[in-house]
Design a protein around this motif. Structure first.
Motif: not given
Length: 191
Positions: A110-131
């Motif tokens: 959760d912390r990573f997603l919040t930081d990443a989507i505010s840091a770069a226009p293009v983001v790809a994160v591998l995660g469990r589908t339950l996200l």
């Protein structure tokens, strides 16, 4: 079988089944190559000419595949992993890149997603589908900047790489922000 308590590296009590290996330090479970190929072969991302950061580079699986395909990518990680990129917490220095592509520690997602989507226009994160679940995540992440795509992987992921990375217990997807789309498309990944 009964579950037994254990104390993990962070001093937190958890449960595991008897005989189950303890969680790896820093939640270090590396990305099988087929998962990265599925993302890159999907055609969702145009990474040509992009400066890419892999902020949780681990053993270099994502970095190595991106470089083998001619992409400009920087690998960083909190640990060195004999790759020379240690000492970088993902929370530091994610800005200044065109794209972030990573498999971050699930225990900090959760912390990573919040930081990443505010840091770069293009983001790809591998995660469990339950996200896709959770009221707080829905409010803090998905409503702020919903992903452009959810690329569902066609196999469960074996992060312990006992079977070429396929046939594990984790149902995973790539959560992608392409920097252009405003809605979210669900896409089935190919073999």
């Amino acid at each position: 079988m009964d579950a037994e308590g254990f104390l993990n590296t962070r001093g937190l009590v958890g449960l595991r089944s008897p005989g189950e290996a303890p969680r790896r330090e820093d939640d270090a479970y590396f990305t099988p190559r087929w998962c990265i190929d599925a993302l890159l072969d999907s055609g969702i991302l145009d990474l040509q000419g992009q400066r890419i950061l892999e902020p949780c580079a681990g053993d270099g699986a994502i970095v190595d595949v991106l470089r083998s395909r001619g992409h400009d990518v920087v690998g960083r990680d909190i640990n060195d992993w004999d790759r020379g990129w240690g000492g970088h917490d993902f929370r530091d220095g994610m800005s200044g890149f065109d794209a972030l592509i990573t498999n971050p520690p699930f225990n900090m997602m959760d912390r990573f997603l919040t930081d990443a989507i505010s840091a770069a226009p293009v983001v790809a994160v591998l995660g469990r589908t339950l996200l896709v679940e959770g009221k707080r995540r829905g409010h803090d992440v998905w409503s702020v900047r919903p992903p452009s795509h959810i690329l569902q992987l066609p196999h469960r992921v074996d992060f312990l790489d006992r079977s070429g990375g396929k046939g594990g217990v984790m149902v995973c997807a790539w959560f992608i922000w392409d920097g252009k789309s405003t809605g979210t498309a669900f896409v089935w990944g190919n073999e």
